[in-house]
Design a protein around this motif. Sequence first.
Motif, PDB file in Angstrom:
ATOM      1  N   GLY A 141      16.047   7.619  -1.096  1.00  0.00           N
ATOM      2  CA  GLY A 141      15.824   6.847   0.117  1.00  0.00           C
ATOM      3  C   GLY A 141      14.417   7.128   0.579  1.00  0.00           C
ATOM      4  N   ILE A 142      14.026   6.499   1.679  1.00  0.00           N
ATOM      5  CA  ILE A 142      12.647   6.615   2.158  1.00  0.00           C
ATOM      6  C   ILE A 142      12.645   7.343   3.495  1.00  0.00           C
ATOM      7  CG2 ILE A 142      10.640   5.300   2.965  1.00  0.00           C
ATOM      8  CD1 ILE A 142      11.079   5.155  -0.088  1.00  0.00           C
ATOM      9  N   ALA A 143      11.838   8.395   3.580  1.00  0.00           N
ATOM     10  CA  ALA A 143      11.676   9.140   4.829  1.00  0.00           C
ATOM     11  C   ALA A 143      10.194   9.338   5.083  1.00  0.00           C
ATOM     12  CB  ALA A 143      12.382  10.493   4.749  1.00  0.00           C
ATOM     13  N   VAL A 144       9.747   8.951   6.277  1.00  0.00           N
ATOM     14  CA  VAL A 144       8.339   9.063   6.644  1.00  0.00           C
ATOM     15  C   VAL A 144       8.211  10.010   7.842  1.00  0.00           C
ATOM     16  CG1 VAL A 144       6.327   7.828   7.562  1.00  0.00           C
ATOM     17  CG2 VAL A 144       7.716   6.792   5.748  1.00  0.00           C
ATOM     18  N   VAL A 145       7.285  10.969   7.713  1.00  0.00           N
ATOM     19  CA  VAL A 145       7.016  11.919   8.786  1.00  0.00           C
ATOM     20  C   VAL A 145       5.721  11.495   9.465  1.00  0.00           C
ATOM     21  CG1 VAL A 145       6.655  14.355   9.349  1.00  0.00           C
ATOM     22  CG2 VAL A 145       8.044  13.739   7.349  1.00  0.00           C
ATOM     23  N   ALA A 146       5.834  10.982  10.680  1.00  0.00           N
ATOM     24  CA  ALA A 146       4.634  10.580  11.414  1.00  0.00           C
ATOM     25  C   ALA A 146       4.002  11.803  12.063  1.00  0.00           C
ATOM     26  CB  ALA A 146       4.989   9.545  12.474  1.00  0.00           C
ATOM     27  N   HIS A 147       2.716  11.734  12.320  1.00  0.00           N
ATOM     28  CA  HIS A 147       1.968  12.793  12.999  1.00  0.00           C
ATOM     29  C   HIS A 147       2.586  13.020  14.380  1.00  0.00           C
ATOM     30  CE1 HIS A 147      -1.743  15.009  13.970  1.00  0.00           C
ATOM     31  NE2 HIS A 147      -2.085  14.849  12.697  1.00  0.00           N
ATOM     32  N   GLY A 148       2.768  14.287  14.779  1.00  0.00           N
ATOM     33  CA  GLY A 148       3.320  14.574  16.102  1.00  0.00           C
ATOM     34  C   GLY A 148       2.486  13.956  17.214  1.00  0.00           C
ATOM     35  N   GLY A 149       1.181  13.902  16.991  1.00  0.00           N
ATOM     36  CA  GLY A 149       0.291  13.350  18.000  1.00  0.00           C
ATOM     37  C   GLY A 149       0.045  11.854  17.852  1.00  0.00           C
ATOM     38  N   SER A 150       0.964  11.153  17.169  1.00  0.00           N
ATOM     39  CA  SER A 150       0.783   9.718  16.939  1.00  0.00           C
ATOM     40  C   SER A 150       0.616   8.928  18.227  1.00  0.00           C
ATOM     41  CB  SER A 150       2.020   9.149  16.220  1.00  0.00           C
ATOM     42  OG  SER A 150       2.059   9.547  14.881  1.00  0.00           O
ATOM     43  N   SER A 151      -0.187   7.876  18.138  1.00  0.00           N
ATOM     44  CA  SER A 151      -0.249   6.834  19.162  1.00  0.00           C
ATOM     45  C   SER A 151       0.888   5.846  18.879  1.00  0.00           C
ATOM     46  CB  SER A 151      -1.589   6.110  19.061  1.00  0.00           C
ATOM     47  OG  SER A 151      -1.658   5.431  17.812  1.00  0.00           O
ATOM     48  N   PRO A 152       1.170   4.909  19.795  1.00  0.00           N
ATOM     49  CA  PRO A 152       2.158   3.863  19.473  1.00  0.00           C
ATOM     50  C   PRO A 152       1.814   3.146  18.158  1.00  0.00           C
ATOM     51  CG  PRO A 152       1.637   3.806  21.807  1.00  0.00           C
ATOM     52  CD  PRO A 152       0.692   4.803  21.191  1.00  0.00           C
ATOM     53  N   GLU A 153       0.530   2.873  17.945  1.00  0.00           N
ATOM     54  CA  GLU A 153       0.113   2.217  16.699  1.00  0.00           C
ATOM     55  C   GLU A 153       0.412   3.115  15.498  1.00  0.00           C
ATOM     56  OE1 GLU A 153      -0.808  -0.864  16.556  1.00  0.00           O
ATOM     57  OE2 GLU A 153      -1.200  -0.852  14.395  1.00  0.00           O
ATOM     58  N   GLY A 154       0.262   4.422  15.654  1.00  0.00           N
ATOM     59  CA  GLY A 154       0.599   5.361  14.577  1.00  0.00           C
ATOM     60  C   GLY A 154       2.077   5.310  14.236  1.00  0.00           C
ATOM     61  N   ILE A 155       2.929   5.264  15.274  1.00  0.00           N
ATOM     62  CA  ILE A 155       4.376   5.143  15.052  1.00  0.00           C
ATOM     63  C   ILE A 155       4.670   3.819  14.333  1.00  0.00           C
ATOM     64  CG2 ILE A 155       6.632   4.927  16.174  1.00  0.00           C
ATOM     65  CD1 ILE A 155       5.620   7.713  16.588  1.00  0.00           C
ATOM     66  N   ALA A 156       4.056   2.746  14.817  1.00  0.00           N
ATOM     67  CA  ALA A 156       4.283   1.434  14.195  1.00  0.00           C
ATOM     68  C   ALA A 156       3.846   1.453  12.732  1.00  0.00           C
ATOM     69  CB  ALA A 156       3.526   0.351  14.968  1.00  0.00           C
ATOM     70  N   ASN A 157       2.714   2.094  12.443  1.00  0.00           N
ATOM     71  CA  ASN A 157       2.252   2.160  11.054  1.00  0.00           C
ATOM     72  C   ASN A 157       3.196   2.980  10.185  1.00  0.00           C
ATOM     73  OD1 ASN A 157       0.063   0.447  11.144  1.00  0.00           O
ATOM     74  ND2 ASN A 157      -1.350   2.062  11.831  1.00  0.00           N
ATOM     75  N   ALA A 158       3.809   4.023  10.744  1.00  0.00           N
ATOM     76  CA  ALA A 158       4.791   4.794   9.986  1.00  0.00           C
ATOM     77  C   ALA A 158       6.006   3.922   9.660  1.00  0.00           C
ATOM     78  CB  ALA A 158       5.207   6.030  10.778  1.00  0.00           C
ATOM     79  N   ILE A 159       6.433   3.110  10.623  1.00  0.00           N
ATOM     80  CA  ILE A 159       7.566   2.198  10.396  1.00  0.00           C
ATOM     81  C   ILE A 159       7.192   1.162   9.332  1.00  0.00           C
ATOM     82  CG2 ILE A 159       9.031   0.432  11.473  1.00  0.00           C
ATOM     83  CD1 ILE A 159       8.610   2.013  14.159  1.00  0.00           C
ATOM     84  N   ARG A 160       5.978   0.639   9.430  1.00  0.00           N
ATOM     85  CA  ARG A 160       5.512  -0.349   8.438  1.00  0.00           C
ATOM     86  C   ARG A 160       5.468   0.273   7.036  1.00  0.00           C
ATOM     87  NH1 ARG A 160       1.130  -1.462  12.760  1.00  0.00           N
ATOM     88  NH2 ARG A 160       2.105  -3.124  13.983  1.00  0.00           N
ATOM     89  N   LEU A 161       4.983   1.509   6.947  1.00  0.00           N
ATOM     90  CA  LEU A 161       4.919   2.192   5.651  1.00  0.00           C
ATOM     91  C   LEU A 161       6.325   2.350   5.065  1.00  0.00           C
ATOM     92  CD1 LEU A 161       3.387   3.856   3.469  1.00  0.00           C
ATOM     93  CD2 LEU A 161       3.647   5.858   4.960  1.00  0.00           C
ATOM     94  N   ALA A 162       7.277   2.756   5.907  1.00  0.00           N
ATOM     95  CA  ALA A 162       8.658   2.924   5.443  1.00  0.00           C
ATOM     96  C   ALA A 162       9.221   1.587   4.965  1.00  0.00           C
ATOM     97  CB  ALA A 162       9.517   3.494   6.574  1.00  0.00           C
ATOM     98  N   HIS A 163       8.993   0.552   5.763  1.00  0.00           N
ATOM     99  CA  HIS A 163       9.521  -0.773   5.428  1.00  0.00           C
ATOM    100  C   HIS A 163       8.914  -1.298   4.121  1.00  0.00           C
ATOM    101  CE1 HIS A 163      11.234  -4.737   6.217  1.00  0.00           C
ATOM    102  NE2 HIS A 163      10.032  -5.268   6.026  1.00  0.00           N
ATOM    103  N   ARG A 164       7.597  -1.105   3.971  1.00  0.00           N
ATOM    104  CA  ARG A 164       6.929  -1.552   2.745  1.00  0.00           C
ATOM    105  C   ARG A 164       7.461  -0.769   1.545  1.00  0.00           C
ATOM    106  NH1 ARG A 164       2.015  -0.915   4.575  1.00  0.00           N
ATOM    107  NH2 ARG A 164       1.326   0.830   3.302  1.00  0.00           N
ATOM    108  N   SER A 165       7.701   0.519   1.722  1.00  0.00           N
ATOM    109  CA  SER A 165       8.205   1.349   0.627  1.00  0.00           C
ATOM    110  C   SER A 165       9.576   0.860   0.156  1.00  0.00           C
ATOM    111  CB  SER A 165       8.313   2.807   1.077  1.00  0.00           C
ATOM    112  OG  SER A 165       7.041   3.287   1.457  1.00  0.00           O
ATOM    113  N   VAL A 166      10.414   0.472   1.114  1.00  0.00           N
ATOM    114  CA  VAL A 166      11.735  -0.058   0.757  1.00  0.00           C
ATOM    115  C   VAL A 166      11.567  -1.382   0.015  1.00  0.00           C
ATOM    116  CG1 VAL A 166      13.914  -0.962   1.668  1.00  0.00           C
ATOM    117  CG2 VAL A 166      12.886   1.107   2.664  1.00  0.00           C
ATOM    118  N   GLY A 167      10.712  -2.233   0.561  1.00  0.00           N
ATOM    119  CA  GLY A 167      10.490  -3.545  -0.052  1.00  0.00           C
ATOM    120  C   GLY A 167       9.967  -3.453  -1.473  1.00  0.00           C
ATOM    121  N   GLU A 168       9.164  -2.438  -1.735  1.00  0.00           N
ATOM    122  CA  GLU A 168       8.587  -2.280  -3.073  1.00  0.00           C
ATOM    123  C   GLU A 168       9.485  -1.435  -3.976  1.00  0.00           C
ATOM    124  OE1 GLU A 168       6.163  -3.926  -4.115  1.00  0.00           O
ATOM    125  OE2 GLU A 168       5.146  -4.597  -2.291  1.00  0.00           O
ATOM    126  N   ARG A 169      10.685  -1.134  -3.514  1.00  0.00           N
ATOM    127  CA  ARG A 169      11.630  -0.360  -4.309  1.00  0.00           C
ATOM    128  C   ARG A 169      11.000   0.949  -4.817  1.00  0.00           C
ATOM    129  NH1 ARG A 169      11.851  -2.925  -8.578  1.00  0.00           N
ATOM    130  NH2 ARG A 169      13.640  -1.819  -9.427  1.00  0.00           N
TER     131      ARG A 169
END
Lengths: 343, 343
Positions: free
Chosen positions: B287-315
Amino acid sequence: MTAPVALDGFGADGGPGLVLEGARLAAADGIPVRIFGPPAQLGDPAEGVEVVASQEWISNDEEPVAAVRGKPGASVVMAAAEAAAGRSEALVSAGSTGATMTAALFAMKRLRGVQRPALAAQVPLPPDGARTLLFLDVGANVEVRPQHLIQFAHLGAAFSEAVLGVDAPKVALLSVGEEAKKGTPDVAEAHEALAGSAEIVFAGNVEGTELLSGAADVVVTDGFTGNVALKLMEGTARAVADGVRGAARSNPMAMAGGALLRPALGSLRRTMDPNAVGGAILLGLRGIAVVAHGGSSPEGIANAIRLAHRSVGERAAERMEQRLRAAGADRRHLEDRLGNDPT
Amino acid sequence: MTAPVALDGFGADGGPGLVLEGARLAAADGIPVRIFGPPAQLGDPAEGVEVVASQEWISNDEEPVAAVRGKPGASVVMAAAEAAAGRSEALVSAGSTGATMTAALFAMKRLRGVQRPALAAQVPLPPDGARTLLFLDVGANVEVRPQHLIQFAHLGAAFSEAVLGVDAPKVALLSVGEEAKKGTPDVAEAHEALAGSAEIVFAGNVEGTELLSGAADVVVTDGFTGNVALKLMEGTARAVADGVRGAARSNPMAMAGGALLRPALGSLRRTMDPNAVGGAILLGLRGIAVVAHGGSSPEGIANAIRLAHRSVGERAAERMEQRLRAAGADRRHLEDRLGNDPT
């Protein structure tokens, strides 16, 4: 009269001529230098600089132990023998780090009680490099045991106090988290011993983010991590500096800005200049050996000679040996504690 | 309809409200998010964001294994279970790295053939961050054996190809010199296996100085060195950037220069911004698990979600599993060779 510093004339990227330039700068400060290298290229030395002929050298590509054993006439081997015999006071080389360490170890021998000598680098600290961090081991031992890390802490503390003039230096371990148990089992074991040491002002673990924060005067790690870390600081600083330079060329307004800002960047440039600190020093030997950066400028060579001379003047080797008795006590303390505690 | 991404609402330095902001940004891109956290602070989600109540969380100070076992209702544990059960497609957390890795490992299990999952960070490369380096392990395993380094190489290559879109990614080992034998015996053994691999485009060893040079797309090391190195890059870059900022405040001319230069420094600032890449990804799980930086901005959180979603999409997980068969072959090849060769 002081014995001269024995200087390897080969091995610097800039060639023997550049090394000679560095020797002249140091000699002008009153430090006599004996330089081992090709007389044709070292033809006309200056007051205080003496040339001893050597036509052979050891390159970075050679296996250090075989090369040092097989080439008694190589410049670095001759210079190390000279320093070990007391005809020179210390060894300085800008050649192969491995060959310099090996030649020094074979000729000078280890201090009583030292199992593994360590290579210590001085890293200038922000904002202006007025303070330096003593960081070891940066490459002498790719694998170490807890007792070696403990010894490195004592060697580093003694050198920091004696030569860098730091009063009661704070010593930290490099690890992956601040908590005592973080890191490899070896690092955790060294942490426990240092935390219980009566002789070390222990600042606990530092992480990579905080290495340059100035929280510690001496940071200890194994020679693999230390070598990677030292080179990575250099690479990262260069990448950021290149990025700023690139930005300052990207359009006319930025070019004007860069030109106005440039003078103020002088102290940052000096902080990041590896020539400022002279070189890394091999700690744990019955003598002083300094490894200058291969890409040293003449001033870098001169600073390496000055560092070696100052280390001799401050009796760094003797003071490290005194300190090592405390390291032995720390180790025994830990063994007793672990022996009495079946967990 | 796609399953949502399971997002830990706790653990970010900015609190649950900031995490919710990040979820909204990702949802606005059409990625549904299910966020596990305190409903009072996540009161009014947006279209595409669903809240699942959890009042418990795991802090950085807790021992991860004990905490994950002892707190089935903790937000990160609930989110990991949800992702493992397929009700969500992936796990994202900006909380304790140890707890996130442990929760993911326990819930999702390892891919067939994986002995040790590894944490991989994307490091933006100079000059403008348009390329990233995939760097692993940055902290999942403080001690590894050669076979783990070999597996990390295959996991990293598969992820680089599948998710980062790199064609035939070049893989290197981090070490203290370029020569095959440099480094610890474990690193030298992994080097030999990778040099003989039919599946890996092996770029040899890279030193710390060259990590950011772009010579490799994937760089492999143990989790101790990798964690220290990743944090050290951050610390060094910050120190140099602070130095430039300090210089630009030091006198009126420099201030004018800094002001003119500032707009051009935008791309360098973005390159150095940890929020740009979203987070580190745990490779080697089903499965896919992404660890975002503790000091993330909202955009950082969104990018972590996007990375996870892209990883799933690319199998990504399936493609890593295919690659691991090659890792097994490399390991057996090395064993055969060493077995047949008494040196």
